[in-house]
Design a protein around this motif. Structure first.
Motif, mmCIF file in Angstrom:
data_model
loop_
_atom_site.group_PDB
_atom_site.id
_atom_site.type_symbol
_atom_site.label_atom_id
_atom_site.label_comp_id
_atom_site.label_asym_id
_atom_site.label_seq_id
_atom_site.Cartn_x
_atom_site.Cartn_y
_atom_site.Cartn_z
ATOM 1 N N THR A 171 0.820 -1.215 0.000
ATOM 2 C CA THR A 171 0.000 0.000 0.000
ATOM 3 C C THR A 171 0.852 1.262 0.000
ATOM 4 O O THR A 171 0.309 2.365 -0.023
ATOM 5 C CB THR A 171 -0.861 0.033 1.266
ATOM 6 N N GLY A 172 2.177 1.095 0.024
ATOM 7 C CA GLY A 172 3.058 2.254 0.116
ATOM 8 C C GLY A 172 3.306 2.675 1.557
ATOM 9 O O GLY A 172 4.085 3.582 1.815
ATOM 10 N N GLU A 173 2.620 2.028 2.493
ATOM 11 C CA GLU A 173 2.874 2.319 3.900
ATOM 12 C C GLU A 173 4.131 1.587 4.359
ATOM 13 O O GLU A 173 4.599 0.678 3.678
ATOM 14 C CB GLU A 173 1.674 1.864 4.734
ATOM 15 N N ASP A 206 -9.995 5.350 -6.920
ATOM 16 C CA ASP A 206 -10.448 5.676 -5.563
ATOM 17 C C ASP A 206 -9.581 4.880 -4.584
ATOM 18 O O ASP A 206 -9.188 3.746 -4.879
ATOM 19 C CB ASP A 206 -11.930 5.265 -5.428
ATOM 20 N N LEU A 207 -9.275 5.452 -3.440
ATOM 21 C CA LEU A 207 -8.452 4.726 -2.472
ATOM 22 C C LEU A 207 -9.315 3.812 -1.599
ATOM 23 O O LEU A 207 -9.014 2.642 -1.406
ATOM 24 C CB LEU A 207 -7.678 5.712 -1.588
ATOM 25 N N ARG A 208 -10.407 4.361 -1.066
ATOM 26 C CA ARG A 208 -11.216 3.597 -0.098
ATOM 27 C C ARG A 208 -12.385 2.913 -0.795
ATOM 28 O O ARG A 208 -13.116 3.540 -1.542
ATOM 29 C CB ARG A 208 -11.737 4.536 0.981
ATOM 30 N N THR A 224 -4.772 1.112 -3.681
ATOM 31 C CA THR A 224 -3.358 0.778 -3.920
ATOM 32 C C THR A 224 -3.196 -0.717 -4.201
ATOM 33 O O THR A 224 -2.344 -1.112 -4.994
ATOM 34 C CB THR A 224 -2.488 1.157 -2.703
ATOM 35 N N LEU A 225 -4.024 -1.521 -3.560
ATOM 36 C CA LEU A 225 -3.920 -2.970 -3.777
ATOM 37 C C LEU A 225 -4.434 -3.348 -5.168
ATOM 38 O O LEU A 225 -3.915 -4.271 -5.804
ATOM 39 C CB LEU A 225 -4.693 -3.716 -2.686
ATOM 40 N N PHE A 227 -4.517 9.202 -8.021
ATOM 41 C CA PHE A 227 -5.390 9.105 -6.854
ATOM 42 C C PHE A 227 -5.820 10.510 -6.450
ATOM 43 O O PHE A 227 -5.044 11.464 -6.573
ATOM 44 C CB PHE A 227 -4.661 8.473 -5.665
ATOM 45 N N VAL A 228 -7.049 10.634 -5.973
ATOM 46 C CA VAL A 228 -7.478 11.901 -5.364
ATOM 47 C C VAL A 228 -7.370 11.688 -3.860
ATOM 48 O O VAL A 228 -8.296 11.227 -3.194
ATOM 49 C CB VAL A 228 -8.913 12.272 -5.771
#
Lengths: 500, 158
Positions: A419-421, B52-54, B92-93, B109-110
């Motif tokens: 995730t880049g974390e 979208d991230l979430r 991200t995944l 990404f926003v």
């Protein structure tokens, strides 16, 4: 023309239905009928579908919170608060929640929940109702104000006795006066604090605050206010296209009216943090944002009329909310960041070694190996020190009981997630052959590892068991997410190689 | 001919925004999971990704990421926390899954990623950029820059 388009768009938007407003009001008022009102919206319309989705999310959180509470595990309050932030509780859950409170020795809370269950239990199984009555009767009522507020439980009402003596009345009056003085003090202390000050002074509320701020930023600010930035700009400069106007109207005035949504979010803060904590009174940032939201809500008619001054007022109010969002981002960023560095580890090692000497325990050689530099984690330093103290103390005590050579070694590393974390792992190895029953120790309330796992769970951290290596019998690893959104020099260092 | 932008999200807000504010220069298409996105990308022609991230509204079974493995690795076996994590970081995944399948389109990404995290994402997944909010001008500029980078590298999208 522009005004006509806006009128048409506004007319098509409509706004929230009365049923939805009533259902939301019941929820805000903590009325046990709220759940049924939300369900009654059905799933034919958008509001009903949204309500069903939120009820499902809330239900999962409530159930998880109840399970954690019943098991005496950390995170129950956070889960219940998250449920409260999403929607009303299914009245059927009052019974398991009452039992969990009873089992956690919270009899007053349990009694209030049993009463709520019985008041709503017309459709419940007779056996459950009978059991609830019996369990309520067996309670010894008289503990945790946050849980009260999270589950919306009013203190138990008692009927005044007609047999009070004059002496008892006088004593009661004195006690009441004292209580009022304390209450006024508490109210003043709470009203005088900003959200940032509250978070700093009460770390246990920090996860709930972070969640609530996240919901406010994501649902209201990001998707409704920040989303219309360009349309506001275009409207203010008189260059807005019809599509931009419609988009702006839909986001600002469609669905839940913005002021109502704002009140809903403030209500979530109040439910989680306490009814006396009124953000619009105690926090200038929220006060300014509340005025901006009200201003935008009130501009609907003027925008419909195509008033140029309304577009300018919208731009100014919008700017205030953009600034508010930046301030909230900064607040969440700074809430809990603590460096996990050599000075902290050295401080902990010195304290534990002094404890060992004081107890007359055998010598244990403690070495501190490589540690990541400039790394911060999302945790208060005091909590981080508590975690490290307990883990290092356990290792030293165990090594001191074991055979020579008695050694403890501490080191750390950072790895990259997909995730880049980044995940920080601080490893504490010891030479004791005694195994660590991690799960049992973590469940044992009052034990050091229980405190450690509770503190770590609040920040999505944890403990891992690992092989010792190099002559060490085992390792206990503290795992934490690295805080990447800080200003430390290392934040600008080259990225890590992928190791996950 | 306009370049194609594939919006990957669990709802419709991003696509709605993109059609209003980017529709004049981009053809906007939608996918609501990694599988849908991979299928659309396999058909070719997509130049850019807006992710979208979430994905908090997506069903657990549609999420990228092994719930049990994530719970064991990061959350002491707690699947509720692991599920929340997979939802919160799903964008991200999904990007990881698409890159693994060979899709190299620039991704936007926003989200107000901290600089270091954005640098990590670039180290992992190549051309990744982010804008902190739904600012159409900033999004448009970021997408134009991404298209220019892709053209300069001469890498036609798969």
């Amino acid at each position: 023309m522009a005004g006509l388009l806006l009128v048409a768009a506004l007319a098509s938007c409509g706004g929230a239905s009365r049923e939805w407003e009533r259902a939301e009001a019941l929820w805000r008022d903590n009325d046990p009928a709220a759940w049924a009102a939300w369900r009654a919206l059905g799933d034919a319309g958008e509001e009903g579908r949204r309500a069903r989705a939120r009820l499902a999310e809330a239900d999962a959180r409530y159930r998880r919170g109840i399970a954690l509470l019943a098991a005496g595990q950390a995170g129950a309050r956070e889960e219940l608060a998250a449920g409260r932030a999403r929607g009303p509780i299914d009245p059927a859950l009052y019974l398991p929640l009452a039992r969990a409170c009873r089992d956690r020795e919270l009899p007053r809370r349990a009694a209030a929940l049993y009463r709520k269950y019985l008041a709503q239990a017309s459709g419940a199984a007779p056996d459950d109702v009978a059991a609830a009555r019996a369990e309520l009767a067996a309670l010894d009522e008289p503990e945790d104000p946050i849980l009260d507020e999270v589950v919306g439980v009013a203190p138990a009402r008692r009927l005044p006795s007609t047999a009070l003596t004059v002496g008892a009345l006088a004593a009661a009056a004195i006690a009441l006066a004292g209580a009022i003085v304390l209450l006024v003090g508490a109210v003043r202390r709470r009203r005088g604090r900003t959200l940032a000050a509250l978070a700093a002074s009460e770390p246990s509320l920090q996860p709930a605050i972070a969640l609530l701020v996240g919901c406010l930023r994501h649902e209201l600010l990001k998707h409704r206010v920040l989303a219309v930035t360009d349309a506001v700009r275009a409207l203010s400069s008189g260059t807005a296209r019809p599509g931009e106007r419609e988009f702006l109207v839909a986001r600002l005035y469609g669905g839940d009216p913005l002021p109502l949504a704002w009140v809903g979010h403030l209500g979530a803060f109040i439910r989680a943090l306490g009814p006396r904590f009124d953000l619009e009174r105690s926090d200038p940032g929220f006060r300014s944002a509340g005025r901006a939201v009200a201003e935008i809500g009130a501009l609907r008619a003027a925008l419909v009329a195509g008033e140029r001054s309304a577009a300018e007022r919208l731009r100014r109010a919008h700017e205030r909310l953009v600034a508010f969002d930046r301030a909230l981002a900064e607040l969440t960023r700074r809430l809990t960041h603590a460096p996990i560095d050599r000075p902290l580890v050295d401080e902990v090692v010195a304290a534990i070694d002094a404890e060992r000497r004081g107890a007359g325990a055998p010598e244990v050689a403690i070495t501190v190996g490589a540690l990541p530099e400039g790394v911060r984690v999302e945790m208060y330093r005091v909590d981080l020190a508590l975690v490290l103290r307990n883990v290092v103390r356990n290792a030293v005590v165990a090594a001191a009981r074991g055979p020579a050579p008695r050694r403890v070694a501490i080191d750390g590393q950072v790895t990259l997630e997909p995730t880049g974390e980044e995940v920080v792992r601080l490893r504490v190895r010891d030479t004791s052959p005694e195994p660590i029953a991690l799960e049992a120790a973590a469940r044992a309330s009052g034990r050091g590892l229980h405190l450690v796992t509770s503190a770590l769970a609040r920040v999505d951290g944890g403990l891992e068991l690992a092989p010792g290596g190099d002559g060490y019998a085992k390792a206990l690893v503290v795992r934490l997410f690295r805080a990447l959104d800080d200003d430390s020099e290392d934040a600008a260092a080259p990225p890590l190689e992928a190791t996950a | 001919m306009s370049a194609r932008l594939l919006v990957i999200e669990d709802g419709s807000e991003y696509a709605e925004f993109a059609r209003v504010f980017l529709g004049e220069e981009l053809v906007v298409e939608e996918a609501h999971s990694a599988a849908e996105a991979a299928a659309r990308l396999a058909a070719g022609d997509v130049a850019l990704l807006l992710i979208d991230l979430r994905f908090e509204r997506a069903p657990a079974e549609a999420l990228v990421g092994d719930l049990a493995a994530t719970a064991a690795r990061l959350f002491d076996g707690d699947e509720a926390r692991a599920l929340r994590y997979l939802q919160d970081q799903q964008g991200t995944l999904i990007l990881e899954a698409l890159r693994r399948a060979g899709h190299r389109q620039p991704a936007l990404f926003v989200h107000d990623f901290p600089p270091r995290r954005l640098a990590n994402l670039r180290a992992l997944y190549g051309d990744v950029s982010a804008v902190p909010s739904f600012d159409a001008a900033a999004i448009r500029a970021a997408l134009r820059a991404a298209l220019a980078r892709a053209a300069a590298q001469g890498a036609p999208p798969r």
